[in-house]
Design a protein around this motif. Structure first.
Motif, PDB file in Angstrom:
ATOM      1  N   TRP A 597       1.047  -1.283  -0.011  1.00 37.58           N
ATOM      2  CA  TRP A 597      -0.080   0.150   0.100  1.00 37.58           C
ATOM      3  C   TRP A 597       0.804   1.315  -0.246  1.00 37.58           C
ATOM      4  O   TRP A 597       0.470   2.082  -0.692  1.00 37.58           O
ATOM      5  CB  TRP A 597      -0.863  -0.041   1.260  1.00 37.58           C
ATOM      6  N   GLU A 598       2.051   1.199   0.461  1.00 31.69           N
ATOM      7  CA  GLU A 598       2.884   2.326   0.650  1.00 31.69           C
ATOM      8  C   GLU A 598       3.566   2.477  -0.713  1.00 31.69           C
ATOM      9  O   GLU A 598       3.704   3.819  -1.164  1.00 31.69           O
ATOM     10  CB  GLU A 598       4.062   2.036   1.729  1.00 31.69           C
ATOM     11  N   GLN A 599       3.897   1.492  -1.484  1.00 31.11           N
ATOM     12  CA  GLN A 599       4.294   1.744  -2.748  1.00 31.11           C
ATOM     13  C   GLN A 599       3.240   2.313  -3.611  1.00 31.11           C
ATOM     14  O   GLN A 599       3.387   3.106  -4.655  1.00 31.11           O
ATOM     15  CB  GLN A 599       4.760   0.472  -3.384  1.00 31.11           C
ATOM     16  N   PHE A 600       1.921   2.003  -3.550  1.00 31.14           N
ATOM     17  CA  PHE A 600       0.805   2.367  -4.243  1.00 31.14           C
ATOM     18  C   PHE A 600       0.600   3.755  -4.009  1.00 31.14           C
ATOM     19  O   PHE A 600       0.656   4.698  -4.868  1.00 31.14           O
ATOM     20  CB  PHE A 600      -0.402   1.480  -3.905  1.00 31.14           C
ATOM     21  N   GLN A 601       0.709   4.332  -2.841  1.00 29.76           N
ATOM     22  CA  GLN A 601       0.687   5.703  -2.336  1.00 29.76           C
ATOM     23  C   GLN A 601       1.845   6.276  -3.068  1.00 29.76           C
ATOM     24  O   GLN A 601       1.489   7.565  -3.340  1.00 29.76           O
ATOM     25  CB  GLN A 601       0.519   5.893  -0.758  1.00 29.76           C
TER      26      GLN A 601
END
Length: 788
Positions: A597-601
């Motif tokens: 999710w951090e990569q997505f953000q």
């Protein structure tokens, strides 16, 4: 389910695992079938197809490769009729509304996103089941994400039938399917309908590699150890002469002759470079014997293919093909590879020398496979082959209904212990590892249909996150165990002569240095003598002195006279394996601890900065345009399109520039590059500036999507688009023409994407349409059905 009727469709009795899988499909569950290569998983898939048709519904059949899709398309058409079966592979669309549609995995993923292929509900209307062939491709570092996406995004009403080679963590895969998609039944089988026998080719003889307990044959161990001791006593010069003699005889031909004598042909002979495949063909012209009838059938089939594809008549491998021998690798034209595949499947070719890509490719079973080495080069240098890689290659041996046993021959290599070969032959499969990686396309397509909260829920349903949540403690324990093993034997030395200590890794480096200097000296001496240049004797003597010094340094090093050297070398190899495994575990832990999710953000932040997504997470016009593209980095591709730099070029120049965006890291480079036009060259410089800006922006937000510009073949692509004949292209390229064909097809694909992208500037669309007309002709158009 009428099993008797089903079994009449096949020339063999169904295995228990096939019946179990069919019963699960009948119950309406999704099913994962894990079984060895060549065991008959296709029967399960074909049942799912027929069940969907019997229910008046549709079925999608996905494969990882265009070549596999093309092959399956042909198979199903022969079984069900042309009207019932369609094909979608990105650049090919045949009968797309058919009841059964064969497609590449990426095409199905794009359908789920509802890209330019149409609305999701329309795409999946009346679809009863989706077959995921070669599901173990989830292990692919570059493309594995696609398999996870299609499981996550497929509606639960669609029954998934996943076919996989044997993997160690099939239960974890099944648990993940159940969590994200619905009830799923695992069917496992270790049974091979055609059992395998393993052999070791050593000094002209085929030995049994394993005993009945699937351990190293003790007789073979004794033979190899005695031979190694004799070799140790040989001088370096005598060893060099032996190597030269072996090279002159060219070992593949000798192995093939030995196998023909034992009636082990036809065979796939795996070599790990294109050059070696081509050399093996040339040296093996008379290695096999064809009967008069076989020669007539082979030549008739070849002549029919040449009538259909005249451009193949000049192929330098043609004369060897008529002898029943062929090469198969990515440097060859798709049409030529297709010819080789068809002839081999008909039993008309006795030996195919192939690179590893054939192991994971189309259906080409043989009586035997030969594995020329059990170490291979990767991005990190030479590494041992994995158990799954070995299984994939060995699994090609043994044809159901034709062979009582399949044969796997491992070729002796002086730097690869026979123990290692035995371990691989008896080893279980490796586990599936998640390579889930959010990308710009994923972000833009999800945000068009979901809120950020919903997107987060979908991202955290990945197999990678599932495994990470359940396996972190186990990985940490494995790392500690590896560290303990390495610490327990901290030194590479067990104690040298006279109390001296050495390092076997350093000793190997010294040996390599002496060998390299020796080769340099020999080359120098021949060159200087041939040209009789002034001072050549002095230069040769100086080079010889370097060799003498290197040999003296090697001889003086403690390991050279140490009785423990072989043990130390074995430990060094073991430590290298442990180090590789430790790095794999560390990478998995790092991924687990770095939230997807951090990569997505981070990707969202980049897209917001360039104006593709607004502060409320709505996708804007530029983002909609980018979301329709398919490439390694669609942001970079879209920025080039929006920059206006292409608008000043002719269509043929646009094609050359686009080729620079899709080539990436090229493995085959010409001696000199054909320059593109002056205007195209200037635009490529501008494109490099855009690439630099994209990279800087990505670094700001810790995004690592590759941004590559490689104009090596831009001039040649332009040359083709200006009307060059393929023969002229070949004169420039040599016979690595498969790479060029692949580049032309990929360039064509991006041009077509630009034409259909919503919001693409009209002038760019017109230039791309003109480029397509110039590029998509003759051999390039002919290759469409056979491209990888």
């Amino acid at each position: 389910m009428d099993l008797s009727k089903l079994e009449r469709m096949y020339p063999f009795k169904l295995d228990p695992f096939q019946i179990e899988a069919i019963e699960s499909i009948e119950d309406g569950q999704s099913v994962i079938v894990c079984a060895p290569t060549g065991s008959g998983k296709t029967v399960v898939a074909e049942y799912a197809v027929r069940r969907a048709l019997a229910r008046g519904r549709r079925c999608f059949y996905t494969t990882p490769l265009k070549a596999l899709s093309n092959q399956k398309f042909g198979d199903l058409r022969r079984q069900l009729g042309d009207e019932q079966v369609g094909l979608l592979t990105g650049d090919i669309s045949v009968n797309r509304n058919a009841s059964v549609v064969v497609m590449t995995t990426e095409v199905y993923r794009n359908m789920l996103y509802g890209t330019i292929l149409g609305d999701v509900r329309t795409n999946l209307d009346m679809v009863d089941s989706v077959i995921i062939d070669e599901c173990h491709y989830m292990n692919d570092p570059d493309r594995g994400t696609v398999w996870e996406e299609l499981v996550i995004y497929s509606p639960q009403s669609v029954q998934l039938v996943a076919l996989s080679a044997t993997v160690a963590n099939a239960e974890a895969l099944t648990a993940w399917f159940e969590k994200v998609h619905g009830p799923t039944h695992l069917v496992r089988s270790e049974h091979r309908s055609v059992p395998l026998s393993f052999y070791y080719y050593y000094e002209g003889t085929l030995y049994d590699l394993l005993n009945r307990k699937r351990k190293l044959n003790p007789q073979l161990r004794s033979i190899v150890e005695n031979a190694n001791k004799k070799r140790e006593r040989l001088s370096r010069e005598e060893r060099r002469e032996r190597r030269e003699a072996k090279r002159a005889a060219y070992f593949p031909e000798k192995i093939v002759r030995a196998m023909e004598k034992e009636k082990m042909l036809p065979a796939i002979f795996f070599l790990f470079s294109r050059k070696r495949c081509d050399e093996a063909v040339q040296f093996s012209e008379k290695a096999v014997t064809l009967t008069l009838e076989e020669k007539e059938r082979l030549n008739r089939a070849i002549d029919e293919a040449l009538d259909e594809h005249p451009s193949l008549q000049d192929n330098p491998h043609l004369k060897y093909l008529r002898q029943g021998i062929a090469a198969h690798h990515a440097g060859l034209l798709p049409m030529w590879k297709m010819l080789v595949e068809n002839l081999f499947q008909q039993g008309l070719i006795k030996v195919v020398y192939a690179t590893e890509t054939l192991a994971a490719g189309i259906n080409m079973p043989a009586r035997s496979t030969v594995i020329s080495a059990i170490a291979k080069f990767s991005d990190e240098g030479l590494r041992p082959m994995t158990a799954s890689e070995f299984l994939q290659m060995s699994g090609r041996a043994g044809r159901r209904g034709m062979d009582e046993r399949g044969n796997v021959v491992v070729v002796c290599h002086p730097n690869e212990p026979v123990e290692q070969a035995a371990e691989l032959a008896a080893a279980p499969a490796d586990p599936l590892v998640s390579h889930f990686t959010p990308g710009y396309g994923m972000v833009l397509n999800l945000l068009q249909r979901h809120t950020m909260e919903e997107s987060k829920e979908l991202i955290e349903r990945s197999f990678g996150q599932f495994v990470a949540d359940t396996c972190q403690m186990d990985w940490q324990e494995q790392i500690r165990a590896i560290d303990a093993q390495i610490e327990a034997r901290a030194s590479n030395c067990l104690g040298g002569p006279g109390g001296q200590t050495g390092d076997v890794a350093k000793w190997k480096e010294l040996g390599k240095k002496a060998s390299n200097l020796g080769q340099k000296y020999s080359t120098c001496r021949r060159a200087l003598a041939a040209n009789a240049l002034p001072g050549y004797k002095e230069a040769a003597e100086a080079a010889h002195e370097e060799v003498r010094a290197a040999k003296a340094e090697l001889a003086a090093y403690p390991c050279s006279s140490c009785e423990h050297r072989v043990e130390c070398q074995e430990w060094l190899r073991e430590r290298q394996k442990l180090t590789v495994r430790r790095k794999e575990l560390q990478n998995q832990l790092k991924l687990a601890q770095t939230s997807y999710w951090e990569q997505f953000q981070n990707l969202v932040k980049v897209l917001q900065r360039v104006g593709y997504v607004d502060k409320s997470y709505h996708v804007l016009e530029e983002g909609l345009m980018a979301s329709s593209l398919r490439a390694t980095n669609i942001l970079f591709l879209n920025e080039v399109a929006l920059s206006g730099v292409l608008e000043t070029l002719e269509p043929v120049e646009v094609a050359g520039v686009i080729s620079a965006l899709v080539l990436g890291d090229s493995r085959s480079l010409p001696e000199y590059a054909m320059r593109p036009s002056y205007d195209a060259d200037e635009v490529i410089e501008a494109v490099c500036s855009i690439a630099d800006k994209v990279e800087e922006l990505q670094k700001m937000f810790n995004v690592t999507a590759p941004v590559l510009v490689n104009s090596t073949y831009a001039g040649l692509v332009e040359y083709w688009c200006r009307g060059a004949y393929w023969e002229e292209m070949r004169d420039y390229l040599g016979w690595e023409e498969g790479d060029m064909m692949r580049l032309l097809r990929r360039t064509l694909d991006v041009l077509q994407q630009f034409v259909h992208a919503p919001g693409m500037p009209k002038v760019i669309v017109e230039r791309c349409q003109g480029a397509i007309e110039c590029l998509d002709r003759d051999e390039v158009r002919e290759a469409a059905m056979w491209s990888e």
